[in-house]
Design a protein around this motif. Structure first.
Motif, mmCIF file in Angstrom:
data_model
loop_
_atom_site.group_PDB
_atom_site.id
_atom_site.type_symbol
_atom_site.label_atom_id
_atom_site.label_comp_id
_atom_site.label_asym_id
_atom_site.label_seq_id
_atom_site.Cartn_x
_atom_site.Cartn_y
_atom_site.Cartn_z
ATOM 1 N N UNK A 496 0.816 -1.211 0.000
ATOM 2 C CA UNK A 496 0.000 0.000 0.000
ATOM 3 C C UNK A 496 0.856 1.271 0.000
ATOM 4 N N UNK A 497 2.184 1.123 0.036
ATOM 5 C CA UNK A 497 3.064 2.296 0.082
ATOM 6 C C UNK A 497 3.161 2.944 -1.300
ATOM 7 N N UNK A 498 2.852 4.234 -1.339
ATOM 8 C CA UNK A 498 2.980 4.981 -2.585
ATOM 9 C C UNK A 498 4.448 5.323 -2.786
ATOM 10 N N UNK A 499 5.012 4.948 -3.926
ATOM 11 C CA UNK A 499 6.403 5.285 -4.235
ATOM 12 C C UNK A 499 6.423 6.629 -4.935
ATOM 13 N N UNK A 500 7.286 7.508 -4.489
ATOM 14 C CA UNK A 500 7.337 8.876 -5.015
ATOM 15 C C UNK A 500 7.186 8.912 -6.533
ATOM 16 N N UNK A 501 6.274 9.765 -6.980
ATOM 17 C CA UNK A 501 6.012 9.848 -8.417
ATOM 18 C C UNK A 501 5.122 11.044 -8.677
ATOM 19 N N UNK A 502 5.301 11.677 -9.816
ATOM 20 C CA UNK A 502 4.440 12.785 -10.218
ATOM 21 C C UNK A 502 4.364 13.885 -9.176
ATOM 22 N N UNK A 503 5.486 14.130 -8.492
ATOM 23 C CA UNK A 503 5.524 15.220 -7.522
ATOM 24 C C UNK A 503 5.050 14.829 -6.135
ATOM 25 N N UNK A 504 4.321 13.713 -6.033
ATOM 26 C CA UNK A 504 3.833 13.292 -4.711
ATOM 27 C C UNK A 504 4.910 12.472 -4.016
ATOM 28 N N UNK A 505 5.255 12.873 -2.786
ATOM 29 C CA UNK A 505 6.328 12.175 -2.061
ATOM 30 C C UNK A 505 5.886 10.760 -1.693
ATOM 31 N N UNK A 506 6.887 9.909 -1.379
ATOM 32 C CA UNK A 506 6.607 8.529 -0.998
ATOM 33 C C UNK A 506 6.045 8.435 0.416
ATOM 34 N N UNK A 507 5.360 7.307 0.670
ATOM 35 C CA UNK A 507 4.796 7.085 2.001
ATOM 36 C C UNK A 507 5.858 6.638 2.987
ATOM 37 N N UNK A 508 5.560 6.828 4.262
ATOM 38 C CA UNK A 508 6.369 6.262 5.336
ATOM 39 C C UNK A 508 5.452 5.364 6.158
ATOM 40 N N UNK A 509 6.045 4.592 7.071
ATOM 41 C CA UNK A 509 5.211 3.713 7.896
ATOM 42 C C UNK A 509 6.016 2.545 8.420
ATOM 43 N N UNK A 510 5.380 1.387 8.506
ATOM 44 C CA UNK A 510 6.040 0.214 9.063
ATOM 45 C C UNK A 510 5.798 -1.025 8.215
#
Ligand code: SER
Length: 882
Positions: A496-510
């Motif tokens: 479910x982690x979004x990888x940085x792309x199209x200006x949107x930063x990547x997710x953080x979490x566990x």
């Protein structure tokens, strides 16, 4: 004697002689000149070269090695292997030839009990010293001492690097192992004379030109083949029958139902599978992944050859993982990394076997048809096009086609194949030029992609998900596990982690597994379709193959989503307010703020900015639904979805739409309804280049905080001015007015102070040409206005005919000259006088004939400048009289 015992006894023997027992190093060498670790000395190369000073001067190891130069001989001789263990002892500028020779001899004949009468020793032709040690110190009879040339007795690790003459200990297996040729003797390629131990007297470094330079010290590097020694001690005919390899060989027999020793060709296949299984198990265990390049390609070749020979033996199902298990069981005690990485090795080998089985099936069919056709036509050579098609379309390596051709008794047109390959490379180059250069994917990510496929992104629907940890990469290498404190990249089959792309930063979490937990610091896409989680293991360990829970930091993701949808609203609002030319040129979507770059030719007025902000906020308050769907590029264009200029899109695109209002092609994550954004505040607007503007804005809680901070500032100001907020503007206006009044008042006071000076505070010097009074003085710290006023007043009050004042301030000197009307009538000019005086100070001046100011620099010349004025007046007045 079991292999394990030989290993232990060897290390123990040298430990007792002052050697540090060092662990086997990885098969991936720490050396860019080498693809795979192929000898015990590899990990010590910097010591030999004198680049690093070791903590110890003697070492001993049992090193895992892979050598594939003789891969064609594997299975066809008794002694060739791609994977083997090398026992070694090393001296870094410590002992030299004598000890190395004596110990090797003692270990073999006394410790291992080999019969000295079956041994030969070879030395380098020019190495008299070694020859004499063998003959006189060890006592080897001359008929068992052999002098050989560079080919056999000069060892180097490759074209460059440390090297030196060597001496080999050879075991004579007996006539029955020989080739029977009359010239068969030590050095013969047949199986009779088995080279057991190579003692290298390492004393040179070979440079790129091939020249030898003496090393800083003389060293010893020895290598004793564990499998070869075991074959002698265990009294078996080949390496393949020694205990460790026999276990694998037996497993291959069991899997195939083929008995060993019944047929020469099937024996070759059995041995190849057994040997290669050990090699690929160890290679994957050290983090090498199958690929089309370098060591990854060697690994791929080994796995594929094993599969093919398995098929030749009649094994018609997935079988390599079972052999991995056998290797791990027989070797895992000595090499615990195999046990730790067992699941990982299994899964890599399995997927490569599956993939290759597929290839093999379609390739073999194609190959057989081609061969049939040739037979009918009476051809004897497989055409280059067939090999090329097999390679290019069906993924058949050339070696395989070559091998198949040989089996069928056909030649292969390799030149034709090469020509087609070159054409294809040319086409690829041309295509690359057309598309523009795109950075090549780092090899390791290409490997992860190839082995596990793309990461399935589930983060549009959820922020927590279950998946499998398919790969771990540390410092650019695949590893099987990561433990507490380590920073690694995690790859999951679904995430479910979004990888940085199209200006949107990547997710953080566990990411959590049953055995550990890692904090995801960032997620990005190192290659198309691949999501990497940059993470630090915070507890326990993570192991490849683990089932994991992936949990995105939800708060942060929500904030990011608010900002992302807000950029779409801003984009829309900007076009409404400024016109269609206001197009997105870039954006950055973070949790705290958003940045939106767009094309526009002028700074936004305050009014425009307010209209943009207000329109965006209205869309938020009206709480429109936000939807996303995937559709064809053509359809998206037909409904006027906004695409980014210069961006490349595939056939299918994702459209994000805010009700009927805004439609954009976008891969990002968004709020479900605009109302979630809460509030938007533009915090800055400015230029970032020609016709390029940037807006920064905040939303949600950040926007609220932004407004509240501003509010607090106003309140603090009102408090400081002791009014309520509503009274603030009036109070500020009154204050400004008061300041203006006070400034006027101050000027007046200053002038009064000047008058006082004129009235007596200054000690004037007087000159009286032609009975007139010329007064001059130095008065520090006056500006031009004050100088004028002082001169004017003094002229009036003292009834003088001329006044000259110089006012130093720092290095600068201001000047004023004022003349009475009589003097002006007499033909004098204040302007000329000031200019003359200022010239002394390297400056200038100007004004009216009766009053002029000027200045220059050099306070020590101020007096001189003043005297010059006086002298000029005297000259004019007295000259006129005379
Ligand atoms: N480096 C030498 C070899 O590989 C001795 O270990 O034969």
């Amino acid at each position: 004697m079991k292999s394990a015992e030989i290993r232990t006894r060897f290390l123990e023997y040298f430990r007792e002689r002052g050697h540090r027992v060092v662990k086997s190093s990885s098969l991936i060498p720490d050396d860019p000149t080498l693809l795979l670790t192929n000898a015990g000395m590899v990990q010590f190369k910097p010591y030999f070269l004198g680049l690093v000073k070791p903590e110890f001067t003697r070492a001993t190891t049992c090193q895992k090695c892979v050598r594939t130069t003789d891969i064609e001989k594997v299975g066809r001789t008794a002694r060739h292997l791609t994977f083997f263990e090398m026992l070694g002892n090393f001296s870094f500028g410590d002992y030299y030839k004598k000890e190395a020779i004596l110990w090797a001899w003692e270990f073999l004949t006394v410790e291992m009990g080999l019969d000295p009468n079956r041994m030969y020793c070879s030395v380098f032709r020019e190495d008299e010293e070694a020859y004499l040690i063998w003959r006189d110190v060890v006592g080897v009879p001359e008929d068992r001492l052999v002098r050989l040339g560079e080919e056999d007795n000069f060892w180097d690790m490759g074209t460059t690097g440390p090297c030196g003459p060597c001496s080999e200990i050879i075991y004579d297996l007996g006539q029955e192992f020989g080739c029977g040729k009359p010239e068969c003797r030590v050095g013969c390629d047949c199986d009779r004379y088995l080279e057991l131990w190579n003692l290298v007297f390492m004393q040179f470094d070979r440079d790129e030109k091939g020249e030898l330079h003496p090393l800083p010290a003389k060293n010893i590097d020895t290598g004793l083949g564990l499998e070869r020694l075991a074959s002698v001690l265990q009294g078996v005919a080949t390496n393949f029958e020694t205990d460790n390899l026999a276990a694998v060989l037996e497993a291959v027999c069991r899997l195939s139902g083929v008995r060993y020793g019944e047929d020469e060709e099937s024996d070759v296949s059995l041995k190849i599978v057994a040997d290669h299984s050990r090699a690929f198990t160890f290679m994957v265990g050290d983090g090498i992944l199958p690929s089309n390049e370098d060591r990854g390609y060697i690994l791929r070749r080994l796995i594929r050859r094993a599969v093919r020979h398995g098929r030749l033996l009649g094994i018609d199902r997935l079988f390599l993982p079972e052999l991995v298990d056998v290797v791990v069981e027989t070797m895992g005690e000595a090499y615990p990394e195999l046990q730790q990485n067992r699941a990982f090795i299994n899964s890599i080998v399995r997927s490569e076997e599956e993939r290759f089985t597929q290839t093999l099936r379609s390739g073999l069919t194609y190959f057989r048809q081609a061969v049939e056709k040739l037979r009918v036509e009476g051809g004897r050579t497989i055409p280059g096009e067939v090999a090329f098609h097999l390679h290019d379309t069906l993924g058949f390596p050339l070696e395989l086609t070559r091998e198949l051709a040989r089996e069928e008794g056909f030649a292969l047109d390799e030149e034709g194949f090469e020509a087609l390959m070159e054409e294809q490379r040319e086409r690829a180059r041309a295509a690359r030029l057309e598309e523009g250069y795109s950075a090549p994917i780092q090899e390791i990510y290409a490997e992860v992609l190839e082995n596990f496929g793309e990461s399935e992104f589930t983060g549009y629907e959820t922020v927590s998900d279950h998946g499998r940890l398919v790969a771990l990469v540390r410092e650019g290498r695949a590893v099987a596990q990561a433990s507490e404190g380590e920073e690694v990249e995690l790859f999951l089959d679904r995430t479910p982690f979004y990888g940085e792309m199209g200006g949107q930063v990547g997710d953080t979490g566990f990411v959590r597994s049953p055995s550990g937990e890692a904090r995801v610091l960032d997620a990005y896409r190192p290659a198309k379709g691949l999501i990497s989680h940059r993470a630090r293991v915070e507890r326990g360990k993570l192991v490849v193959g683990d089932a994991v829970d992936a949990e995105v930091d939800q708060e942060r993701r929500r904030a990011v989503q608010r900002n992302h949808t807000a950029t779409h609203l801003l984009h829309y609002a900007l076009r409404q307010v400024l016109g269609e030319h206001a197009k997105q040129a870039g954006s950055l979507v973070e949790p705290q703020r958003l940045r939106f770059d767009f094309t526009h030719y002028a700074p936004l007025t305050r009014e425009e900015l307010h209209r943009v902000e207000e329109l965006a906020n209205r869309l938020i308050i009206e709480d429109y639904p936000v939807r996303a769907y995937v559709t064809t590029y053509e359809y998206a264009v037909s409904i006027n979805a906004v695409a980014l200029f210069g961006e490349k899109y595939g056939d299918y695109v994702r459209v994000v739409e805010v009700d009927e209002i805004s439609r954009e092609l976008c891969g990002g994550t968004h709020v479900a309804r605009t109302g979630e954004i809460g509030l938007l505040a533009v915090v800055s607007e400015g230029s970032i280049g020609a016709n390029m503007r940037r807006i920064e804005a905040v939303t949600g809680t950040e926007a609220y905080r932004y407004f509240r901070r501003r509010m607090e500032m106003l309140e603090d100001m009102a408090n400081a001015l002791r009014v309520d907020l509503d009274g603030l503007p009036q109070r500020v206006e009154r204050l400004r007015q008061r300041v203006r009044e006070l400034e006027v008042e101050l000027r007046r006071k200053e002038r009064e102070g000047m008058a006082a000076l004129a009235d007596g505070g200054i000690s004037w010097q007087e000159d009286r040409p032609a009975g007139m009074s010329v007064l001059y003085a130095e008065v520090p710290g006056l500006d031009a206005q004050a100088l004028r006023e002082l001169a004017e007043r003094t002229l009036a009050r003292r009834k003088a005919a001329a006044i000259a004042v110089a006012s130093p301030e720092g290095e600068k000197v201001g000047l004023v000259v004022a003349l009475s009307p009589q003097l002006v009538d007499a033909g004098l000019s204040a302007v000329e006088l000031v200019r003359k005086a200022a010239a002394v100070l390297g400056g200038g001046g100007g004004g009216r004939p009766d009053m002029a100011v000027g200045g220059g620099s050099g306070r020590e010349k101020a007096g001189e400048a003043l005297r010059l004025v006086s002298a000029e007046i005297r000259r004019t007045l007295e000259g006129a009289h005379a």
